[in-house]
Design an enzyme around this catalytic site. Structure first.
Site, PDB file in Angstrom:
ATOM      1  N   ASP A  85       0.915  -1.153   0.100  1.00  0.00           N
ATOM      2  CA  ASP A  85      -0.149   0.028   0.108  1.00  0.00           C
ATOM      3  C   ASP A  85       1.079   1.438   0.042  1.00  0.00           C
ATOM      4  O   ASP A  85       1.635   1.604   0.993  1.00  0.00           O
ATOM      5  CB  ASP A  85      -0.857  -0.158   1.355  1.00  0.00           C
ATOM      6  CG  ASP A  85      -1.689   1.095   1.238  1.00  0.00           C
ATOM      7  OD1 ASP A  85      -1.724   2.191   0.431  1.00  0.00           O
ATOM      8  OD2 ASP A  85      -2.588   1.378   2.351  1.00  0.00           O
ATOM      9  N   ILE A  86       1.147   1.827  -1.159  1.00  0.00           N
ATOM     10  CA  ILE A  86       1.999   3.045  -1.220  1.00  0.00           C
ATOM     11  C   ILE A  86       1.524   4.226  -0.219  1.00  0.00           C
ATOM     12  O   ILE A  86       1.917   5.123  -0.490  1.00  0.00           O
ATOM     13  CB  ILE A  86       2.284   3.684  -2.735  1.00  0.00           C
ATOM     14  CG1 ILE A  86       1.112   4.132  -3.385  1.00  0.00           C
ATOM     15  CG2 ILE A  86       3.011   2.223  -3.266  1.00  0.00           C
ATOM     16  CD1 ILE A  86       1.799   4.912  -4.469  1.00  0.00           C
ATOM     17  N   ASN A 113       2.916   2.318 -10.478  1.00  0.00           N
ATOM     18  CA  ASN A 113       1.571   2.666 -11.179  1.00  0.00           C
ATOM     19  C   ASN A 113       0.371   2.876 -10.287  1.00  0.00           C
ATOM     20  O   ASN A 113      -0.500   3.787 -10.473  1.00  0.00           O
ATOM     21  CB  ASN A 113       1.168   1.359 -11.803  1.00  0.00           C
ATOM     22  CG  ASN A 113      -0.487   1.442 -12.199  1.00  0.00           C
ATOM     23  OD1 ASN A 113      -0.767   2.039 -13.067  1.00  0.00           O
ATOM     24  ND2 ASN A 113      -1.198   0.752 -11.217  1.00  0.00           N
ATOM     25  N   SER A 159       0.587  11.301 -15.676  1.00  0.00           N
ATOM     26  CA  SER A 159      -0.719  11.781 -16.274  1.00  0.00           C
ATOM     27  C   SER A 159      -0.469  12.845 -16.908  1.00  0.00           C
ATOM     28  O   SER A 159       0.298  13.825 -16.617  1.00  0.00           O
ATOM     29  CB  SER A 159      -1.686  11.832 -15.303  1.00  0.00           C
ATOM     30  OG  SER A 159      -2.964  12.227 -16.224  1.00  0.00           O
ATOM     31  N   ALA A 209      -6.324  18.588  -7.193  1.00  0.00           N
ATOM     32  CA  ALA A 209      -5.279  18.054  -6.377  1.00  0.00           C
ATOM     33  C   ALA A 209      -4.356  16.796  -7.255  1.00  0.00           C
ATOM     34  O   ALA A 209      -3.219  16.669  -7.154  1.00  0.00           O
ATOM     35  CB  ALA A 209      -5.616  17.172  -5.320  1.00  0.00           C
ATOM     36  N   TYR A 210      -5.159  16.140  -8.165  1.00  0.00           N
ATOM     37  CA  TYR A 210      -4.593  15.009  -8.599  1.00  0.00           C
ATOM     38  C   TYR A 210      -3.602  15.429  -9.952  1.00  0.00           C
ATOM     39  O   TYR A 210      -2.481  15.178 -10.012  1.00  0.00           O
ATOM     40  CB  TYR A 210      -5.731  14.257  -9.617  1.00  0.00           C
ATOM     41  CG  TYR A 210      -5.229  13.038 -10.496  1.00  0.00           C
ATOM     42  CD1 TYR A 210      -5.112  12.023 -10.015  1.00  0.00           C
ATOM     43  CD2 TYR A 210      -5.026  13.262 -11.885  1.00  0.00           C
ATOM     44  CE1 TYR A 210      -4.469  10.954 -10.656  1.00  0.00           C
ATOM     45  CE2 TYR A 210      -4.581  12.332 -12.644  1.00  0.00           C
ATOM     46  CZ  TYR A 210      -4.306  11.104 -12.098  1.00  0.00           C
ATOM     47  OH  TYR A 210      -3.855  10.084 -12.753  1.00  0.00           O
ATOM     48  N   VAL A 212      -1.845  18.406  -9.481  1.00  0.00           N
ATOM     49  CA  VAL A 212      -0.559  18.875  -9.195  1.00  0.00           C
ATOM     50  C   VAL A 212       0.190  17.614  -8.401  1.00  0.00           C
ATOM     51  O   VAL A 212       1.398  17.725  -8.731  1.00  0.00           O
ATOM     52  CB  VAL A 212      -0.791  19.780  -7.856  1.00  0.00           C
ATOM     53  CG1 VAL A 212       0.122  20.107  -6.980  1.00  0.00           C
ATOM     54  CG2 VAL A 212      -1.511  21.197  -8.280  1.00  0.00           C
ATOM     55  N   VAL A 245      -7.462   6.030 -20.064  1.00  0.00           N
ATOM     56  CA  VAL A 245      -7.607   4.448 -20.467  1.00  0.00           C
ATOM     57  C   VAL A 245      -9.053   4.349 -19.569  1.00  0.00           C
ATOM     58  O   VAL A 245      -9.468   5.121 -18.516  1.00  0.00           O
ATOM     59  CB  VAL A 245      -6.687   3.859 -19.501  1.00  0.00           C
ATOM     60  CG1 VAL A 245      -6.969   2.243 -19.607  1.00  0.00           C
ATOM     61  CG2 VAL A 245      -5.149   4.175 -20.171  1.00  0.00           C
ATOM     62  N   THR A 247     -10.897   2.637 -17.189  1.00  0.00           N
ATOM     63  CA  THR A 247     -10.531   2.146 -15.760  1.00  0.00           C
ATOM     64  C   THR A 247     -11.396   2.832 -14.754  1.00  0.00           C
ATOM     65  O   THR A 247     -12.168   3.655 -15.071  1.00  0.00           O
ATOM     66  CB  THR A 247      -8.984   2.577 -15.448  1.00  0.00           C
ATOM     67  OG1 THR A 247      -8.932   3.882 -15.350  1.00  0.00           O
ATOM     68  CG2 THR A 247      -8.181   1.840 -16.168  1.00  0.00           C
TER      69      THR A 247
END
Length: 291
Positions: A85-86, A113, A159, A209-210, A212, A245, A247
């Protein structure tokens, strides 16, 4: 000493692009210049049940069986599940310790990933997103990089959202693009968090947030790669955009399949990329970070 010639690990490997990276590593490794004998791929996931289910999916995969890609079918690749779990420093440390104990000779490929994309935008969303996407990826890279054999590969899945574009102020853009130390990128992540907490972000930062967090991943990949190259290492460290993608993260809106999304990360892991180091890739080629 491991009985495998090559060792690879994929974080967030239980679904989507991560699971596809595991599949594509097994499929493409035999034809790659990286092939020098049996390959062991660690499929990692934070949830044991989902990780083991994904492993079973790989072991029963029709395309892998037809290609005779797995050792059980006469091929070169084995796949095993390991918990990771990163979002947890303890989990990253336990994973790194396990890898070092099992493979004292080192490993060859790390594909970072795992990440999250949360709905909404506020200080809590920023903290949680950066904690996983930036700090988790950074910690995994820092702990495992010394254990990657010279000439290996690190691939950080970023991304196109991480492009440095006009939604950043000129001074912030300049600091991202000119950073030479990972600490400079981390400082930018801290400043963004503080600016959102104080509701003073709009003049300098995008309200995402994503976005940055992935800019941070691209930036720290660049600085870590440069630092590592200065030691004389031939290990190549790059980031990439897998494409839009289909997902869970894109809520099924992506136009690429997970296997198509895995192509650029796996190319960076296995192919002759002519010494590319610290670059940002998209559509299987080097792309500009500045949008």
């Amino acid at each position: 000493m491991s009985s495998y010639s090559r060792i690879a690990a994929v974080t967030g490997g239980n679904k989507g692009i991560g699971l596809a990276c595991v599949r594509q590593l097994a499929l493409q490794y035999p034809r790659s210049s990286f092939n020098n004998g049996p390959l062991l791929i660690y499929l990692t996931a934070r949830n044991k049940e989902r990780g083991e289910k994904a492993l079973q999916e790989i072991l029963e995969d029709a395309q892998l069986k037809e290609a005779k890609a797995l050792c059980k079918d006469g091929g070169l690749s084995d796949v095993r599940y390991l918990p990771l779990d990163i979002d947890s420093q303890d989990s990253i440390q336990q994973f790194a310790s396990h890898i070092k104990q099992e493979h004292p000779e080192g490993i060859d490929i790390l594909i970072n990933n795992a990440s999250v994309a949360m709905d909404g935008f506020n200080a809590e969303v920023v903290k949680k997103t950066l904690h996983c996407n930036y700090y988790g990826t950074l910690e995994a890279t820092k702990l495992l990089l010394p254990h990657i054999r010279d000439g290996g590969r690190v691939v950080n899945v970023a991304s196109v959202a991480g492009l440095i574009d006009s939604r950043y102020s000129g001074p912030i853009r300049k600091r991202f693009l000119n950073a030479t130390k990972t600490e400079e990128i981390t400082a930018l992540m801290e400043e963004f968090t503080t600016a959102v907490e104080k509701n003073e972000y709009e003049a300098n930062w995008p309200g995402a947030a994503y976005k940055v967090s992935k800019a941070g991943v691209i930036g720290m990949t660049k600085t870590i790669a440069a630092d590592n190259a200065r030691t004389g290492s031939k290990t190549l460290i790059n980031s990439c955009h897998p494409g839009y993608v289909n997902t869970d993260m894109t809520k099924g809106r992506g136009h690429k399949t997970p296997d198509e999304g895995a192509q650029t990360p796996v190319l960076l892991a296995l192919s002759d990329i002519k010494g590319s180091n610290g670059e940002y890739w998209s559509n299987e080629k080097i792309a500009a970070w500045e949008g």
